[in-house]
Each structure stands twice: as structure tokens, then as C-alpha cells.
Scaffold this motif. Structure first.
Motif, mmCIF file in Angstrom:
data_model
loop_
_atom_site.group_PDB
_atom_site.id
_atom_site.type_symbol
_atom_site.label_atom_id
_atom_site.label_comp_id
_atom_site.label_asym_id
_atom_site.label_seq_id
_atom_site.Cartn_x
_atom_site.Cartn_y
_atom_site.Cartn_z
ATOM 1 N N VAL A 96 -18.151 -2.130 13.107
ATOM 2 C CA VAL A 96 -18.851 -2.741 11.975
ATOM 3 C C VAL A 96 -17.966 -3.782 11.313
ATOM 4 O O VAL A 96 -16.752 -3.827 11.532
ATOM 5 N N SER A 97 -18.596 -4.605 10.481
ATOM 6 C CA SER A 97 -17.850 -5.655 9.786
ATOM 7 C C SER A 97 -17.658 -5.361 8.306
ATOM 8 O O SER A 97 -16.975 -6.114 7.610
ATOM 9 N N VAL A 98 -18.247 -4.286 7.805
ATOM 10 C CA VAL A 98 -18.120 -3.954 6.393
ATOM 11 C C VAL A 98 -16.856 -3.126 6.162
ATOM 12 O O VAL A 98 -16.298 -2.557 7.108
ATOM 13 N N PRO A 99 -16.381 -3.052 4.923
ATOM 14 C CA PRO A 99 -15.209 -2.221 4.640
ATOM 15 C C PRO A 99 -15.477 -0.753 4.944
ATOM 16 O O PRO A 99 -16.585 -0.245 4.759
ATOM 17 N N VAL A 100 -14.430 -0.066 5.391
ATOM 18 C CA VAL A 100 -14.538 1.347 5.736
ATOM 19 C C VAL A 100 -13.493 2.136 4.940
ATOM 20 O O VAL A 100 -12.296 1.847 4.999
ATOM 21 N N LEU A 101 -13.987 3.131 4.212
ATOM 22 C CA LEU A 101 -13.146 4.027 3.428
ATOM 23 C C LEU A 101 -12.785 5.254 4.255
ATOM 24 O O LEU A 101 -13.657 5.855 4.887
ATOM 25 N N ARG A 102 -11.540 5.627 4.233
ATOM 26 C CA ARG A 102 -11.123 6.886 4.840
ATOM 27 C C ARG A 102 -11.239 7.988 3.798
ATOM 28 O O ARG A 102 -10.525 8.003 2.797
ATOM 29 N N LYS A 103 -12.143 8.933 4.024
ATOM 30 C CA LYS A 103 -12.376 10.033 3.091
ATOM 31 C C LYS A 103 -11.638 11.270 3.612
ATOM 32 O O LYS A 103 -11.962 11.813 4.668
ATOM 33 N N ASP A 104 -10.625 11.687 2.867
ATOM 34 C CA ASP A 104 -9.821 12.826 3.282
ATOM 35 C C ASP A 104 -9.030 13.310 2.074
ATOM 36 O O ASP A 104 -9.073 12.696 1.004
ATOM 37 N N PHE A 105 -8.301 14.386 2.266
ATOM 38 C CA PHE A 105 -7.448 14.939 1.225
ATOM 39 C C PHE A 105 -6.010 14.570 1.593
ATOM 40 O O PHE A 105 -5.336 15.324 2.297
ATOM 41 N N ARG A 135 0.525 13.299 1.021
ATOM 42 C CA ARG A 135 1.866 12.724 1.129
ATOM 43 C C ARG A 135 1.816 11.451 1.968
ATOM 44 O O ARG A 135 0.868 11.193 2.707
ATOM 45 N N GLU A 136 2.879 10.667 1.859
ATOM 46 C CA GLU A 136 2.897 9.319 2.414
ATOM 47 C C GLU A 136 2.652 9.278 3.911
ATOM 48 O O GLU A 136 1.911 8.410 4.397
ATOM 49 N N ALA A 137 3.232 10.165 4.671
ATOM 50 C CA ALA A 137 3.093 10.115 6.126
ATOM 51 C C ALA A 137 1.641 10.211 6.561
ATOM 52 O O ALA A 137 1.258 9.647 7.601
ATOM 53 N N GLN A 138 0.812 10.884 5.780
ATOM 54 C CA GLN A 138 -0.593 11.044 6.149
ATOM 55 C C GLN A 138 -1.367 9.729 6.067
ATOM 56 O O GLN A 138 -2.438 9.612 6.664
ATOM 57 N N LEU A 139 -0.831 8.743 5.355
ATOM 58 C CA LEU A 139 -1.463 7.429 5.317
ATOM 59 C C LEU A 139 -1.455 6.765 6.689
ATOM 60 O O LEU A 139 -2.296 5.905 6.963
ATOM 61 N N ASP A 140 -0.517 7.155 7.536
ATOM 62 C CA ASP A 140 -0.312 6.467 8.808
ATOM 63 C C ASP A 140 -1.117 7.065 9.961
ATOM 64 O O ASP A 140 -0.945 6.668 11.107
ATOM 65 N N ALA A 141 -2.012 7.985 9.666
ATOM 66 C CA ALA A 141 -2.780 8.619 10.738
ATOM 67 C C ALA A 141 -3.780 7.680 11.375
ATOM 68 O O ALA A 141 -4.091 7.793 12.565
ATOM 69 N N VAL A 142 -4.320 6.711 10.597
ATOM 70 C CA VAL A 142 -5.312 5.777 11.125
ATOM 71 C C VAL A 142 -5.462 4.614 10.156
ATOM 72 O O VAL A 142 -5.277 4.771 8.945
ATOM 73 N N ALA A 143 -5.790 3.446 10.686
ATOM 74 C CA ALA A 143 -6.034 2.277 9.845
ATOM 75 C C ALA A 143 -7.450 2.330 9.283
ATOM 76 O O ALA A 143 -8.396 2.698 9.976
ATOM 77 N N SER A 144 -7.571 1.963 8.020
ATOM 78 C CA SER A 144 -8.871 1.824 7.371
ATOM 79 C C SER A 144 -8.724 0.719 6.329
ATOM 80 O O SER A 144 -7.621 0.212 6.102
ATOM 81 N N ASP A 145 -9.828 0.335 5.730
ATOM 82 C CA ASP A 145 -9.743 -0.695 4.696
ATOM 83 C C ASP A 145 -9.373 -0.102 3.339
ATOM 84 O O ASP A 145 -8.690 -0.728 2.530
#
Length: 254
Positions: free
Chosen positions: A107-116, A119-129
Motif C-alpha cells: 500500500v501507499s498509505v502510512p502504516v502504524l505498527r500496533k504493539d506493546f 524497550r528500544e531494541a523492539q523498535l528494530d523488529a520491523v520498519a513501519s511509518d
């Protein structure tokens, strides 16, 4: 993490799983699509600025959607969704980082990663907008907000009370979501959004993109939240329960 108050057993289980979940092996660098711009464009085009949520299941819904998530995402966008939210929490919502990756590529629209995310390392699990940080459950909101922005993420900081809203503002959040769902009992009350916004007038001074989350099921609910100051509306079950394109059109065609 503030767990001093009563939490539902489901939320405690989700948090326990989140504490154990690993992050990514390499640091993410993201060229994010703008969520505020997408919401504004929808409103300027005469549509309700809806963030449609892909969640196979949840502790508050019955059953599970097994459709191809990419096809569902494309139907949501075709139905008028300004942005998408994709659950990546696996144990309780049936989500995955791979699903988010596939959806964002499609898709071309922004995508939110919804999760709990805790800590910082968990940000690196996948790219999202956009990534979600829940103010109540993040020990160092300032630090995690800064770490997300350093990677290029936009950040939706979720709050439920006026105190949490002020904490988010003090941390420098510029996208704030007010969750109408009380995580103590998982009950929903749309007046939560209204009371938080009324108690914290800075939320409507133009410096914050304000999102109403949970409990939005009808066009009347959409109008109510928009009238109370919502720049965007995060909608999950009301779209996922049935034909996602028809449901998205029903809520965005106002």
C-alpha cells in the motif's frame, strides 16, 4: 511501567509476553510516510480520516480472521482508509512483523505498527511509518520517543487519562491517541476522549495530531469524535467484522 492500578488479566498477560519479546538484529532506518498529512488529505477530500486496523483476533473479539492480510489492507485503502494499523503482537492478537512488512510493501498509505513496545531494541523488529508507545507502560517515554525518531519513525503516544496526556506532551509527543478503552477492565466509553481533551486544552492548540481510539462503530461515533477534536480515528473491530471495504466506506463516507 505503571501497573500500580488494577489491570485485566488479559492485559497483564499481554505485558508479560511483551517483556520477553526480542527486538531486531539490525537497527531500523525508516523513510516514513506522514500520518498527519494523510489524515489532513482525507479530511480535505471530504472523507473521515480513518486509520483502519488489521487485527486477526484480540482478547475483546470472538473468532479470528484468516483472510490474506494484504488483500484486506488493499480493500481498506480502496474503501477510503487514510492509513492502516497492523497488529504485530503474536500471542494475543495473531499479528506478526512479517504481516506488517507485506502490507506496507503493498500500500501507499502510512502504516502504524500496533504493539506493546517496552524497550528500544523492539523498535528494530520491523520498519513501519508510525510506532505506538503506550504512555502507561513505557518506563522512559522521553528516551524511547527519541530513539524511535532517531530511526525515522513517527510516534503515536497512547494515553487514557489527563495525567498521561500531560506526560505525553511533556515528552514532546506530537501525535497523541486517546484510548477510549479502559485497560483495567477492557470496557469502552467514548466520553473518555471528550473528557481528556476538555481537561488538557493544549491537545487542541494545533501542535498535536489527535487520534481517537477504540469504540468507534458508527458514523455518529465518527461525527462525535471529530466534533470533540479528533484529527483521526483508529477503528478496528467495526471494520474487521464483516466486509472490510464496505465497513470502511461506511465510516469514511461522511
Amino acid at each position: 511501567m505503571d501497573t500500580s492500578g488494577e489491570l485485566s488479566p488479559a492485559v497483564r498477560s499481554i505485558l508479560s509476553a511483551a517483556e520477553e519479546r526480542d527486538g531486531g538484529e539490525t537497527r531500523c532506518t525508516v523513510d516514513a510516510r506522514s500520518l498527519p498529512d494523510a489524515l489532513d488529505a482525507a479530511a480535505d477530500g471530504g472523507r473521515a480520516p480513518v486509520i483502519a486496523e488489521l487485527k486477526p483476533t484480540s482478547p475483546t473479539t470472538d473468532g479470528e480472521r484468516t483472510d490474506d492480510p494484504v488483500e484486506l489492507a488493499e480493500e481498506m485503502v480502496a474503501g477510503g482508509a487514510a492509513a492502516l494499523s497492523v497488529l504485530t503482537e503474536p500471542e494475543h492478537f495473531g499479528g506478526s512483523t512479517e504481516t506488517l512488512r507485506r502490507v506496507r510493501e503493498a500500500v501507499s498509505v502510512p502504516v502504524l505498527r500496533k504493539d506493546f513496545l517496552l524497550r528500544e531494541a523492539q523498535l528494530d523488529a520491523v520498519a513501519s511509518d508510525v510506532v505506538l508507545l503506550i504512555a502507561r507502560f513505557v518506563d522512559d517515554l522521553d528516551g524511547l520517543l527519541a530513539a524511535a525518531r532517531e530511526r525515522g519513525f513517527q510516534v503515536l503516544v497512547e494515553v487514557h487519562t489527563p495525567g498521561e496526556a500531560r506526560t505525553a506532551l511533556d515528552a514532546g509527543a506530537d501525535i497523541i491517541g486517546v484510548n477510549n478503552r479502559d485497560l483495567a477492565e477492557l470496557s469502552v466509553d467514548l466520553s473518555t476522549f471528550e473528557s481528556v481533551v476538555e481537561s488538557v486544552p493544549e491537545l487542541r492548540d494545533g501542535s498535536v495530531t489527535l487520534i481517537a481510539e477504540s469504540g468507534i462503530e458508527t458514523r455518529e461515533d465518527v461525527t462525535r469524535m471529530r466534533s470533540a477534536g479528533a484529527d483521526g480515528l483508529l477503528v478496528g473491530s467495526a471494520i474487521m467484522d464483516g466486509d472490510v471495504r464496505e465497513n470502511t466506506e461506511r465510516l469514511t463516507d461522511v
